[in-house]
Design an enzyme around this catalytic site. Structure first.
Site, PDB file in Angstrom:
ATOM      1  N   GLY A  15     -19.955 -31.506 -44.510  1.00 20.02           N
ATOM      2  CA  GLY A  15     -18.904 -30.946 -45.372  1.00 20.02           C
ATOM      3  C   GLY A  15     -17.517 -31.057 -44.739  1.00 20.02           C
ATOM      4  O   GLY A  15     -17.369 -31.497 -43.594  1.00 20.02           O
ATOM      5  N   ARG A 102     -18.978 -10.918 -43.416  1.00 20.16           N
ATOM      6  CA  ARG A 102     -17.677 -10.511 -42.844  1.00 20.16           C
ATOM      7  C   ARG A 102     -17.428  -9.008 -42.880  1.00 20.16           C
ATOM      8  O   ARG A 102     -16.841  -8.452 -41.959  1.00 20.16           O
ATOM      9  CB  ARG A 102     -16.524 -11.228 -43.578  1.00 20.16           C
ATOM     10  CG  ARG A 102     -16.415 -12.693 -43.220  1.00 20.16           C
ATOM     11  CD  ARG A 102     -15.234 -13.327 -43.925  1.00 20.16           C
ATOM     12  NE  ARG A 102     -15.305 -14.775 -43.814  1.00 20.16           N
ATOM     13  CZ  ARG A 102     -14.897 -15.610 -44.750  1.00 20.16           C
ATOM     14  NH1 ARG A 102     -14.361 -15.163 -45.863  1.00 20.16           N
ATOM     15  NH2 ARG A 102     -15.010 -16.906 -44.562  1.00 20.16           N
ATOM     16  N   CYS A 131      -9.783 -18.368 -44.215  1.00 18.36           N
ATOM     17  CA  CYS A 131      -8.667 -19.150 -43.654  1.00 18.36           C
ATOM     18  C   CYS A 131      -7.307 -18.482 -43.875  1.00 18.36           C
ATOM     19  O   CYS A 131      -6.461 -18.454 -42.970  1.00 18.36           O
ATOM     20  CB  CYS A 131      -8.654 -20.556 -44.244  1.00 18.36           C
ATOM     21  SG  CYS A 131      -8.943 -20.611 -46.012  1.00 18.36           S
ATOM     22  N   GLN A 158      -2.161 -22.420 -51.359  1.00 20.61           N
ATOM     23  CA  GLN A 158      -3.314 -22.948 -50.632  1.00 20.61           C
ATOM     24  C   GLN A 158      -3.659 -24.384 -51.018  1.00 20.61           C
ATOM     25  O   GLN A 158      -3.597 -24.773 -52.185  1.00 20.61           O
ATOM     26  CB  GLN A 158      -4.532 -22.029 -50.861  1.00 20.61           C
ATOM     27  CG  GLN A 158      -4.309 -20.647 -50.264  1.00 20.61           C
ATOM     28  CD  GLN A 158      -5.490 -19.697 -50.374  1.00 20.61           C
ATOM     29  OE1 GLN A 158      -5.273 -18.514 -50.626  1.00 20.61           O
ATOM     30  NE2 GLN A 158      -6.715 -20.163 -50.177  1.00 20.61           N
ATOM     31  N   HIS A 251      -2.449 -24.524 -45.525  1.00 20.69           N
ATOM     32  CA  HIS A 251      -2.131 -23.366 -46.354  1.00 20.69           C
ATOM     33  C   HIS A 251      -0.773 -22.799 -45.913  1.00 20.69           C
ATOM     34  O   HIS A 251      -0.511 -22.668 -44.707  1.00 20.69           O
ATOM     35  CB  HIS A 251      -3.175 -22.250 -46.167  1.00 20.69           C
ATOM     36  CG  HIS A 251      -4.490 -22.503 -46.840  1.00 20.69           C
ATOM     37  ND1 HIS A 251      -4.780 -23.636 -47.557  1.00 20.69           N
ATOM     38  CD2 HIS A 251      -5.613 -21.733 -46.906  1.00 20.69           C
ATOM     39  CE1 HIS A 251      -6.015 -23.558 -48.040  1.00 20.69           C
ATOM     40  NE2 HIS A 251      -6.543 -22.415 -47.647  1.00 20.69           N
ATOM     41  N   ASN A 325      -5.702 -25.323 -42.702  1.00 22.34           N
ATOM     42  CA  ASN A 325      -6.769 -24.409 -43.151  1.00 22.34           C
ATOM     43  C   ASN A 325      -8.146 -24.830 -42.663  1.00 22.34           C
ATOM     44  O   ASN A 325      -9.039 -23.986 -42.545  1.00 22.34           O
ATOM     45  CB  ASN A 325      -6.758 -24.302 -44.684  1.00 22.34           C
ATOM     46  CG  ASN A 325      -6.753 -25.654 -45.362  1.00 22.34           C
ATOM     47  OD1 ASN A 325      -5.787 -26.422 -45.206  1.00 22.34           O
ATOM     48  ND2 ASN A 325      -7.790 -25.971 -46.086  1.00 22.34           N
TER      49      ASN A 325
HETATM   50  P1  NAP Z   1     -18.195 -28.829 -48.670  1.00 32.00           P
HETATM   51  O1  NAP Z   1     -17.242 -29.888 -48.218  1.00 32.00           O
HETATM   52  O2  NAP Z   1     -18.608 -28.790 -50.085  1.00 32.00           O
HETATM   53  O3  NAP Z   1     -19.519 -28.948 -47.740  1.00 32.00           O
HETATM   54  C1  NAP Z   1     -20.641 -28.128 -47.930  1.00 32.00           C
HETATM   55  C2  NAP Z   1     -21.635 -28.346 -46.801  1.00 32.00           C
HETATM   56  O4  NAP Z   1     -22.698 -27.418 -46.939  1.00 32.00           O
HETATM   57  C3  NAP Z   1     -22.249 -29.737 -46.811  1.00 32.00           C
HETATM   58  O5  NAP Z   1     -22.524 -30.153 -45.495  1.00 32.00           O
HETATM   59  C4  NAP Z   1     -23.557 -29.479 -47.554  1.00 32.00           C
HETATM   60  O6  NAP Z   1     -24.563 -30.430 -47.265  1.00 32.00           O
HETATM   61  C5  NAP Z   1     -23.941 -28.133 -46.962  1.00 32.00           C
HETATM   62  N1  NAP Z   1     -24.921 -27.480 -47.780  1.00 32.00           N
HETATM   63  C6  NAP Z   1     -24.860 -27.202 -49.095  1.00 32.00           C
HETATM   64  N2  NAP Z   1     -25.993 -26.614 -49.505  1.00 32.00           N
HETATM   65  C7  NAP Z   1     -26.801 -26.498 -48.418  1.00 32.00           C
HETATM   66  C8  NAP Z   1     -28.098 -25.988 -48.196  1.00 32.00           C
HETATM   67  N3  NAP Z   1     -28.824 -25.463 -49.171  1.00 32.00           N
HETATM   68  N4  NAP Z   1     -28.595 -26.047 -46.938  1.00 32.00           N
HETATM   69  C9  NAP Z   1     -27.887 -26.581 -45.927  1.00 32.00           C
HETATM   70  N5  NAP Z   1     -26.638 -27.101 -46.088  1.00 32.00           N
HETATM   71  C10 NAP Z   1     -26.112 -27.058 -47.322  1.00 32.00           C
HETATM   72  O7  NAP Z   1     -17.643 -27.396 -48.343  1.00 32.00           O
HETATM   73  P2  NAP Z   1     -16.695 -26.926 -47.141  1.00 32.00           P
HETATM   74  O8  NAP Z   1     -15.295 -26.946 -47.590  1.00 32.00           O
HETATM   75  O9  NAP Z   1     -17.068 -27.631 -45.886  1.00 32.00           O
HETATM   76  O10 NAP Z   1     -17.095 -25.391 -47.065  1.00 32.00           O
HETATM   77  C11 NAP Z   1     -18.387 -24.967 -46.725  1.00 32.00           C
HETATM   78  C12 NAP Z   1     -18.420 -23.460 -46.628  1.00 32.00           C
HETATM   79  O11 NAP Z   1     -17.613 -23.064 -45.530  1.00 32.00           O
HETATM   80  C13 NAP Z   1     -17.822 -22.750 -47.856  1.00 32.00           C
HETATM   81  O12 NAP Z   1     -18.790 -22.539 -48.852  1.00 32.00           O
HETATM   82  C14 NAP Z   1     -17.320 -21.476 -47.250  1.00 32.00           C
HETATM   83  O13 NAP Z   1     -18.345 -20.511 -47.232  1.00 32.00           O
HETATM   84  C15 NAP Z   1     -16.960 -21.876 -45.837  1.00 32.00           C
HETATM   85  N6  NAP Z   1     -15.497 -22.080 -45.733  1.00 32.00           N
HETATM   86  C16 NAP Z   1     -14.815 -21.153 -45.070  1.00 32.00           C
HETATM   87  C17 NAP Z   1     -13.460 -21.273 -44.981  1.00 32.00           C
HETATM   88  C18 NAP Z   1     -12.668 -20.202 -44.352  1.00 32.00           C
HETATM   89  O14 NAP Z   1     -11.807 -19.700 -45.013  1.00 32.00           O
HETATM   90  N7  NAP Z   1     -12.909 -19.830 -43.119  1.00 32.00           N
HETATM   91  C19 NAP Z   1     -12.772 -22.334 -45.532  1.00 32.00           C
HETATM   92  C20 NAP Z   1     -13.504 -23.285 -46.191  1.00 32.00           C
HETATM   93  C21 NAP Z   1     -14.878 -23.138 -46.289  1.00 32.00           C
HETATM   94  P3  NAP Z   1     -24.846 -31.684 -48.243  1.00 32.00           P
HETATM   95  O15 NAP Z   1     -24.030 -32.806 -47.713  1.00 32.00           O
HETATM   96  O16 NAP Z   1     -26.308 -31.903 -48.070  1.00 32.00           O
HETATM   97  O17 NAP Z   1     -24.483 -31.270 -49.623  1.00 32.00           O
HETATM   98  O1  3JN Z   2     -10.171 -21.678 -51.046  1.00 31.28           O
HETATM   99  C1  3JN Z   2      -9.790 -21.694 -49.875  1.00 31.28           C
HETATM  100  O2  3JN Z   2      -8.704 -22.168 -49.540  1.00 31.28           O
HETATM  101  C2  3JN Z   2     -10.648 -21.099 -48.826  1.00 31.28           C
HETATM  102  C3  3JN Z   2     -12.034 -20.980 -49.292  1.00 31.28           C
HETATM  103  C4  3JN Z   2     -12.969 -20.349 -48.636  1.00 31.28           C
HETATM  104  C5  3JN Z   2     -14.292 -20.199 -49.185  1.00 31.28           C
HETATM  105  C6  3JN Z   2     -14.767 -21.074 -50.152  1.00 31.28           C
HETATM  106  C7  3JN Z   2     -16.016 -20.880 -50.716  1.00 31.28           C
HETATM  107  C8  3JN Z   2     -16.795 -19.826 -50.334  1.00 31.28           C
HETATM  108  C9  3JN Z   2     -15.091 -19.161 -48.749  1.00 31.28           C
HETATM  109  C10 3JN Z   2     -14.633 -18.276 -47.637  1.00 31.28           C
HETATM  110  O3  3JN Z   2     -14.806 -18.672 -46.502  1.00 31.28           O
HETATM  111  O4  3JN Z   2     -14.115 -17.196 -47.869  1.00 31.28           O
HETATM  112  C11 3JN Z   2     -16.335 -18.951 -49.352  1.00 31.28           C
HETATM  113  C12 3JN Z   2     -17.188 -17.800 -48.994  1.00 31.28           C
HETATM  114  O5  3JN Z   2     -17.956 -17.936 -48.052  1.00 31.28           O
HETATM  115  O6  3JN Z   2     -17.071 -16.767 -49.642  1.00 31.28           O
END
Ligand code: NAP
Ligand code: 3JN
Length: 348
Positions: A15, A102, A131, A158, A251, A325
């Site tokens: 991802g 969290r 983020c 964002q 962001h 971000n």
């Molecule tokens: P993304 O680009 O859509 O990537 C999602 C990742 O999760 C891919 O590697 C996907 O694998 C994997 N995945 C999905 N379903 C799964 C499952 N059932 N088992 C194992 N792996 C699975 O999303 P992203 O932007 O990297 O964000 C991922 C998550 O990180 C978000 O949902 C959020 O919770 C968190 N996040 C946090 C922040 C923050 O604010 N700190 C920011 C962005 C995201 P595949 O390639 O197999 O689909």
């Molecule tokens: O939208 C953004 O700029 C940050 C997104 C974060 C995000 C996206 C999907 C699910 C989160 C997060 O980390 O708060 C989640 C989630 O885990 O709730």
């Protein structure tokens, strides 16, 4: 891979955030003995590169975590809820990048420059904040520490990469559709799970994540609740408005604060921000110096500028805060947590 260091798993390695986690572990030379990239079934068998080596992605299952000491999760909240406890059961420490844990009182929510000490009491899971929260608290903590803080009102601008790899593609595809006068297809933003989708190209969407009963979105509530938890201050007044812009990475936030101390000037804020770890002050209107997303993208740390004293309230100040971000907002903060755990002797 290596005899010294830790056995590390990255869940969500294919991802947008997971890819940055691999790059950040490598770039900052975190001690990795072996790296296990995990994803869903869809990407199992794909290759990712770590330290010049091709590694095969595996489907994440409870058994994946046998022998793993550190697991970095960024595959969505449902994956974390299902698999983080399985990783902990097998002896790993989890740094979870989702909102799943969290607000759990047993889970430290950590930005190392702000509250590293909170890592000392944990039950196997450490949460990485949202983020938008991370960059804001990193910028405000030195001010809070020195002058007290009573109120925060933030509006965010964002980038689409915060919504994942598919949202980035959607922005570029729609940009071409607009320029070529074609029908615009909106299928991802503002949020995958909601009823309607809107164009992001050449637009500003005032919705990030789902609406809550109180009229705020979940992203806005994350900023409000997480900030109070990280700063250990339930009495802090926090309000947020979160907006998505057609920016790929970085962001930006317009932040209004009220401090406890009276009679401060912009110079007092400059002085404490200049000295703060992880912050870069970019604030000189005479040469049009201020932080921008295009400059912050790809860089570590948090950038602060446009600091002004409010014209009506002696204790009010305005700031502009920008960060990558996917780095400080996600992957970098997670890897910094891992370094802190190592430093504090908490990784076994
Ligand atoms: P993304 O680009 O859509 O990537 C999602 C990742 O999760 C891919 O590697 C996907 O694998 C994997 N995945 C999905 N379903 C799964 C499952 N059932 N088992 C194992 N792996 C699975 O999303 P992203 O932007 O990297 O964000 C991922 C998550 O990180 C978000 O949902 C959020 O919770 C968190 N996040 C946090 C922040 C923050 O604010 N700190 C920011 C962005 C995201 P595949 O390639 O197999 O689909
Ligand atoms: O939208 C953004 O700029 C940050 C997104 C974060 C995000 C996206 C999907 C699910 C989160 C997060 O980390 O708060 C989640 C989630 O885990 O709730």
């Amino acid at each position: 891979m290596n005899n010294s260091g830790y056995h590390v798993a990255v869940v969500g390695a294919t991802g947008a955030v997971g890819q940055q986690m691999l790059k950040t572990l490598e770039r900052l030379e975190f001690p990795v003995a072996s790296l296990l990239p995990l994803s869903s079934k869809r990407s199992a068998g794909k290759k990712v590169i770590f330290k010049g080596e091709e590694l095969t992605v595996q489907e994440a299952t409870p058994e994946s975590f046998e022998g793993i000491q550190l697991a970095l999760f960024s595959a969505g909240g449902s994956v974390s809820k299902a698999l983080a406890p399985e990783a902990v059961k097998r002896g790993a420490i989890v740094v979870d990048n989702t909102s799943a844990f969290r607000m759990d009182p047993n889970v430290p929510l950590v930005v190392p420059e702000v509250n590293e000490g909170d890592l000392k009491v944990h039950q196997g899971i450490i949460a990485n904040p949202n983020c938008s929260t991370i960059q804001m608290v990193a910028a405000l903590e030195p001010i809070r520490e020195n002058f007290g803080l009573t109120k925060i009102i933030v509006s965010t601008y964002q980038a689409v990469s915060g919504a994942g790899a598919e949202a980035i593609d959607e922005m570029y595809e729609q940009t071409e559709q607009v320029l070529n006068k074609q029908e615009i297809k909106a299928e991802i933003l503002p949020v995958g799970g909601d009823k309607k989708h809107y164009q992001i190209a050449f637009n500003a969407i005032p919705q990030i994540d789902l609406f809550q009963e109180n009229g705020f979105t979940f992203e806005e509530m994350k900023m409000i609740n997480e900030t109070k938890k990280i700063m250990h201050d339930d009495s802090l007044h926090v309000a947020a408005t979160c907006v998505r812009l057609p920016v790929e990475t970085g962001h930006s936030e317009s932040v209004y604060i009220e401090v406890e101390k009276e009679g401060l000037g912009v110079n007092h804020l400059h002085d404490v921000l200049q000295e703060a770890p992880g912050l870069t002050l970019q604030d000189d209107p005479s040469v049009q110096l201020y932080p921008m997303a295009t400059d912050a993208a790809g860089k570590d740390g948090v950038f602060v500028g446009r600091i002004r004293k409010d014209l009506d309230n002696d204790q009010g100040f305005h700031l502009w805060v920008v960060a990558d971000n996917l780095l400080k907002g996600a992957a970098l903060n997670s890897v910094q947590i891992a370094f802190s755990l190592d430093k504090l002797g908490l990784l076994k």
